[in-house]
Design an enzyme around this catalytic site. Sequence first.
Site, PDB file in Angstrom:
ATOM      1  N   HIS A 247       0.831  -1.201   0.000  1.00  0.00           N
ATOM      2  CA  HIS A 247       0.000   0.000   0.000  1.00  0.00           C
ATOM      3  C   HIS A 247       0.867   1.254   0.000  1.00  0.00           C
ATOM      4  CE1 HIS A 247      -3.296  -2.728   1.183  1.00  0.00           C
ATOM      5  NE2 HIS A 247      -4.095  -1.775   0.726  1.00  0.00           N
TER       6      HIS A 247
ATOM      7  N   LYS B 216      -0.543   4.858   4.614  1.00  0.00           N
ATOM      8  CA  LYS B 216      -1.371   3.901   5.361  1.00  0.00           C
ATOM      9  C   LYS B 216      -0.732   3.616   6.711  1.00  0.00           C
ATOM     10  CE  LYS B 216      -3.931  -0.430   4.908  1.00  0.00           C
ATOM     11  NZ  LYS B 216      -5.176   0.231   5.312  1.00  0.00           N
TER      12      LYS B 216
END
Length: 238
Positions: A136, A140
């Site tokens: 990601h 995040k």
Amino acid sequence: MKIALIGYGKMGKMIEQIALDRGHEIVSIIDIDNQADFDSEAFASAQVAIEFTNPTAAYANYQKAWSKGVKVVSGSTGWMKEHGDDVRRACAEEGKTLFWASNFSIGVAIFSAVNRYLAKIMNQFPQYDVELEETHHVHKLDHPSGTAITLGEQIVEALDRKTAWAEDTTDPQLLRIDHIRRGEVPGIHTIRYDSEADCITITHDAHSRKGFALGAVLAAEYAAGHQGLLTISDMFKF
């Protein structure tokens, strides 16, 4: 349908546009700098609030919305361990509604169904070890991702040779989940079954957040007519 937005980052703005394109009305937008608007008439007029914030704020946001009689759709992750029992009780005993998913992408819903089916097959072939990797964007906060945890729990449930999932493990009884944070990657989830003879790999690679945003609006449309703790499996019967 009247929709409130809680969280107005990139995802919130994309959800807003898709909701408007589908003929819905955005009656309230709440972000960090206008928390008092939870007490506004505009927010209370919403049928559903769509919430994408962070692990530390999510549960309090649910409570604020519920106190105004507003149903909630949420993609925030990282709160379940501390507040999961309270949320389940509120939905089961107090008539609250939360549609929660670690990932609202239609593609991920399909990928999840494939993962469950493949894991059931692979339970018959212990020569294959399995591992999971998620990648990601650098913003995040939590790891592994909520989607990776959901996928991992599906694998553990189906494979007799795995007792739980864990990060940074070499224990053969544990499903290893690795996480990578780089650039602005929306989300990549890869599951590998590896043996001496060959390797079977399935991957979901999100090109953008648009699939997540569309799924969240579809969930809001579903939640408007349903009650309780709802999930993707309620909306899509795979």
